[in-house]
Design a protein around this motif. Structure first.
Motif, PDB file in Angstrom:
ATOM      1  N   ILE A 107       0.841  -1.201   0.000  1.00  0.00           N
ATOM      2  CA  ILE A 107       0.000   0.000   0.000  1.00  0.00           C
ATOM      3  C   ILE A 107       0.877   1.253   0.000  1.00  0.00           C
ATOM      4  O   ILE A 107       0.627   2.207  -0.742  1.00  0.00           O
ATOM      5  N   MET A 108       1.895   1.282   0.853  1.00  0.00           N
ATOM      6  CA  MET A 108       2.849   2.400   0.873  1.00  0.00           C
ATOM      7  C   MET A 108       3.981   2.080  -0.103  1.00  0.00           C
ATOM      8  O   MET A 108       4.714   1.118   0.091  1.00  0.00           O
ATOM      9  N   ARG A 109       4.107   2.902  -1.130  1.00  0.00           N
ATOM     10  CA  ARG A 109       5.020   2.544  -2.215  1.00  0.00           C
ATOM     11  C   ARG A 109       6.288   3.401  -2.288  1.00  0.00           C
ATOM     12  O   ARG A 109       7.149   3.128  -3.130  1.00  0.00           O
ATOM     13  N   ASN A 110       6.379   4.421  -1.437  1.00  0.00           N
ATOM     14  CA  ASN A 110       7.560   5.286  -1.484  1.00  0.00           C
ATOM     15  C   ASN A 110       8.181   5.439  -0.099  1.00  0.00           C
ATOM     16  O   ASN A 110       8.193   6.520   0.477  1.00  0.00           O
ATOM     17  N   LEU A 111       8.676   4.340   0.444  1.00  0.00           N
ATOM     18  CA  LEU A 111       9.287   4.378   1.772  1.00  0.00           C
ATOM     19  C   LEU A 111      10.576   5.190   1.749  1.00  0.00           C
ATOM     20  O   LEU A 111      11.292   5.203   0.746  1.00  0.00           O
ATOM     21  N   PRO A 112      10.906   5.880   2.867  1.00  0.00           N
ATOM     22  CA  PRO A 112      10.137   5.950   4.121  1.00  0.00           C
ATOM     23  C   PRO A 112       8.961   6.925   3.988  1.00  0.00           C
ATOM     24  O   PRO A 112       9.057   7.949   3.306  1.00  0.00           O
ATOM     25  N   MET A 113       7.870   6.617   4.686  1.00  0.00           N
ATOM     26  CA  MET A 113       6.684   7.472   4.645  1.00  0.00           C
ATOM     27  C   MET A 113       5.739   7.079   5.770  1.00  0.00           C
ATOM     28  O   MET A 113       5.942   6.079   6.456  1.00  0.00           O
TER      29      MET A 113
END
Length: 332
Positions: free
Chosen positions: A58-64
Motif C-alpha cells: 500500500i505504501m510505495r515510497n518508503l520511508p513514509m
C-alpha cells in the motif's frame, strides 16, 4: 512551530520493514506547496493493510507515513486560495500510498488536494467518515442525478457492514429511501437496521441469484464489492434503474452479460473518490454535514490515539470493526 514533529513512520532498516512512532525534522517532509498541522485522521481498510506490514505494498515510497485521510489546519501555503489557519480536509491523491500520509502531526502536500472544511462539520467528524463517507455521498449523488428518487423503489447496498456500505445506508435512510442491506455478517442485522436498513439479505442468497437476468427487485444499488455480487445485482435491477459501483472488495472481474443493459436500460456508474474534482468534493462534504447531525457522527465514532492504532488496524482486516474509527493525531 517546532522544527520536529511525531509521526507513525514506515521505513526499511537493514531490509526489514519497521513501522513505529518516531520524531521527524521538518526538513524531511516531502515536496508540496502547503504545510498542514494534522488534528485527525481515520482508519480505513487500506490503512489497516499499511500498518500491518504494508500488505500489498500500500505504501510505495518508503520511508513514509500511512493514513489515506487527514483533517487539520494550514500552517503555511504559497497558494493564494488558502491561508494560514484554514481548516482543511485531504483524501485521495495517493495520500498514504505514494505520498506520505495523515498519520503524522505535520504533512506537506499539494494545495490542489485541499478541500476547505465546510462550516457544518467539525474536523473530527470529517474523519468520522473520511474517504468512506465521501465515497458513499458521491454514490448517492450519482443515483440522484440518474433520476432515482425515494419513490422509485428499493435500493440495495452490498458490503453493507463495511465503511462505505454502512455510511451509504445511513445517508439513504436520511433521504427517505427504502434499503436492502447485503452482508456476509448476519450477526450485525440489528446494527444495520439501526443505521436505517429495512431489509437484510445474506451475501450467500445474493450469490445464489446466478441467472443472467433475474426478476426486477431494486430500483438502484450502491455496490462496494464488485465481481459476482455486482453481476447478480445488475441482473435484478428494475427497468431504467442505476447502480453506483465504488469498490472491488470481492474482485476486479465482472462476470455479467449485456442483457440487463439492453433489455432493461439500466446504468452502471463508476464512482471515483481518489481523483474526484474539487467542485464535486465540495458538494459532497457540504451534504455530509447537512445530512448527519453532530450527535449521529458521535454515535458511529470510536476515537483512538495514534499510539493505540495497532489493535483497531488488525481488527479492521479481520472484519471485526463496527462503526468508524477516528485517529487523534495531535495528541499522540
Amino acid at each position: 512551530m517546532s522544527n520536529t514533529f511525531k509521526a507513525l513512520r514506515a521505513e526499511l532498516e537493514s531490509e526489514e520493514l519497521t513501522i513505529k512512532i518516531t520524531e521527524i525534522e521538518l526538513e524531511n517532509l516531502p515536496d508540496g506547496d502547503t504545510t498542514v498541522e494534522v488534528h485527525y485522521s481515520s482508519l480505513n481498510y487500506k490503512d489497516g493493510m499499511a500498518v500491518n506490514g504494508n500488505k500489498a505494498r500500500i505504501m510505495r515510497n518508503l520511508p513514509m507515513s500511512p493514513g489515506i485521510d487527514l483533517a487539520g489546519i494550514v500552517s503555511s501555503t504559497s497558494n493564494n486560495n488558502f491561508k494560514k489557519g484554514d481548516e482543511v480536509i485531504v483524501t485521495g491523491w495517493g495520500l498514504g500510498e505514494t505520498h506520505s500520509g495523515g498519520y503524522s502531526q505535520i504533512v506537506r502536500v499539494n494545495s490542489d488536494w485541499l478541500i476547505k472544511k465546510p462550516n457544518n462539520i467539525s474536523l473530527k467528524h470529517s474523519m468520522s467518515v473520511g474517504t468512506a463517507g465521501l465515497t458513499a455521498m458521491l454514490s448517492v449523488i450519482e443515483l440522484e442525478k440518474s433520476g432515482i428518487t425515494n419513490s422509485s423503489g428499493e435500493i440495495v447496498v452490498t458490503g453493507a457492514a463495511g465503511g462505505v456500505g454502512s455510511l451509504s445506508i445511513m445517508l439513504l435512510n436520511k433521504l427517505g429511501y427504502s434499503i436492502t442491506a447485503v452482508t456476509g455478517r448476519m450477526e450485525l442485522e440489528g446494527y444495520l437496521k439501526d443505521l436505517g436498513a429495512n431489509n437484510i439479505m445474506s451475501r450467500d442468497d445474493l450469490l445464489a441469484m446466478s441467472r443472467p437476468l433475474n426478476s426486477g427487485k431494486w430500483a438502484g444499488a450502491i455496490d462496494t464489492v464488485g465481481s459476482t455480487l455486482l453481476a447478480n445485482v445488475l441482473s435484478a435491477i428494475d427497468y431504467g434503474g442505476s447502480v453506483a459501483c465504488c469498490g472491488n472488495a470481492s474482485g476486479n472481474d465482472l462476470p455479467t452479460t449485456v442483457l440487463p443493459f439492453i433489455l432493461r436500460k439500466i446504468q452502471l456508474i463508476g464512482i471515483d473518490s481518489v481523483y474526484c474534482p474539487r467542485n464535486l468534493r465540495n458538494d459532497a462534504w457540504k451534504r455530509l454535514g447537512e445530512l448527519i447531525t453532530p450527535e449521529e457522527f458521535e454515535s458511529i465514532t470510536n476515537e483512538v490515539s495514534l499510539s493505540e492504532i495497532e489493535k483497531p488496524a488488525k481488527l479492521i482486516l479481520e472484519g471485526k470493526i463496527q462503526g468508524r474509527t477516528v485517529v487523534n493525531i495531535k495528541d499522540i
